[in-house]
Design a protein around this motif. Sequence first.
Motif: not given
Length: 559
Positions: A65, A89, A94
């Motif tokens: 992430y 993001p 993400q």
Amino acid sequence: MKKEYQYSIYILLFFSLIYSCARVSSPTGGPEDEDPPKILKYSIENESKNVAIDTKEIKIDFDEYIKLEDATSQIIISPPMEIVPTFAPIGSPQKYLTIKFNEPLKQNTTYSINFGESIEDNNEGNKLSNFVYVFSTGENIDSLTYSGKIHNVKSLEYDEKALVGLYKIDTAFNDSTIFKQKPYYVTRPDSLGNFKFKYLHEGDYFLMGISDGNRNLKYDPVIDKLAFKKETFTIPIEEKPNLKLFTERDKFAVKSPSFKEWGKIIFEFLGNPDSVRVENRDKAYTKEVQLPSQTRDSLIYWFKPLAKDTLKESKKDTMSFFVFHNNQPVDTLTFRKKTRFRPKKLKLNLKRSENDFSTMEFTSETPLITFNKERVSVLKDSTAIDFEIIHEENKPYTFGLDFEKKFEGKYTVKLLPNAVEDFFGETIDTVTYSVKTFKEQEYANLEVVIENKPKSKFWLQLMQDKKVKREQYVQDSIVKFNHIKPGTYTLQMIVDLNNNGSWDTGDFFKKIQPEPYLFNNEEILLNAYWDVKKTWDITKEVKLKKKKKEDGQSKSPKR
């Protein structure tokens, strides 16, 4: 009651389980992750060619992430787009990064997107530094490079807001372009001020740098510093320019005057106030003088009112002035008088000097006009010695007492009333000052040999902790600083190209560069009772990392 308690426990455990499942985090235990995020795949491969000009989105997948931090200032696109793409993001992390284009791409163009320090993993904040994504809408990817340095003209400090841009030279380019349009190529220098353009197309260019305060990639003289290369040039080229950021003078404009006390008006200006004067329309004062402020951005108008000129006795409670710039009238100013005229008692301040053997210098808040040597005495121990009063026309608030000083001397200076009078005829109370010098063994001497010295005059400054400790305004290749307090110093030079006695900034429209500051940050160790000789070739490039041993320095302790 017991059942209600058990039910509450079940509810708490249920929500804790949901939170722990939803939370994105690293497993506990084991060594801390220090690796940056890794790219797994691209929807359009990096350095791809023949990318469609109607491409809407590019997606890049990562192994963990990620999030984008400070994307607005960190991400740089070359060539810039009128409508900035949307990056994600932002906020929620993400496992992928998206670039959504909000306008069609240009044909046969190489695009580079430098993400700077924006990409980081969600947990430890490990950054994928200076990742660059490149693609071309044509059959080739441009591959030329161009590099150099940029720093503030008055220091070697890096400006965190600095950006460097290249403008294509075509029929539409002119001096106003940098105010209205973004550069065709943009890059950000590193922490040492080094910049490098990559993926360039051959052609003619204009180079500029700005401290982009509002992040719009355009030069705004109100808030931005500017650096530029005077001549246009053709890429490819071997040179490596050294850009120096400076603040331009504003266009001339008259600001509101400040009437803080009777007898003194401060006229403030934007731009160049050197050729400004004011004229009192009332002609109702016995004496007046106009002096530039120390910062030279304002004009101080001193006037001595008529004896009966107070609001109670004067029918006119306003003052009016004509303002002239380059001998041309540019404005008329009218404002209310101050209510009372109360001259202040003259007070002198002794200006402390780093040189124990220098002229004693006194300053005041009002212009000094007359001096009476008979009302001044200088004693060494208890014996009177000769002295001179020094008052320079270009230093109206200052005067000096010059007398011979010897090692291990104690000197007493006494100024009696009427020793000095200011513009208003005010004088001082009796004041006494004491100064002393130390043994010769407690001082050091420095001789600086300047190789390839400037053709004009220059200020050679002895620096310590970013402060000027000693300076000389000379044109000599050998400069001596005597009676220096022991310590570690560096050298700095300001070149006065036009020999006008003051530093001058640059002017973009006139293509004038700021007068140069030169730096030698090699430390000079001056111990007590040392004679040190330092050689400085000012044409050599400054080394940003300080050395432990000093190049070109010789020392001879006086044993």
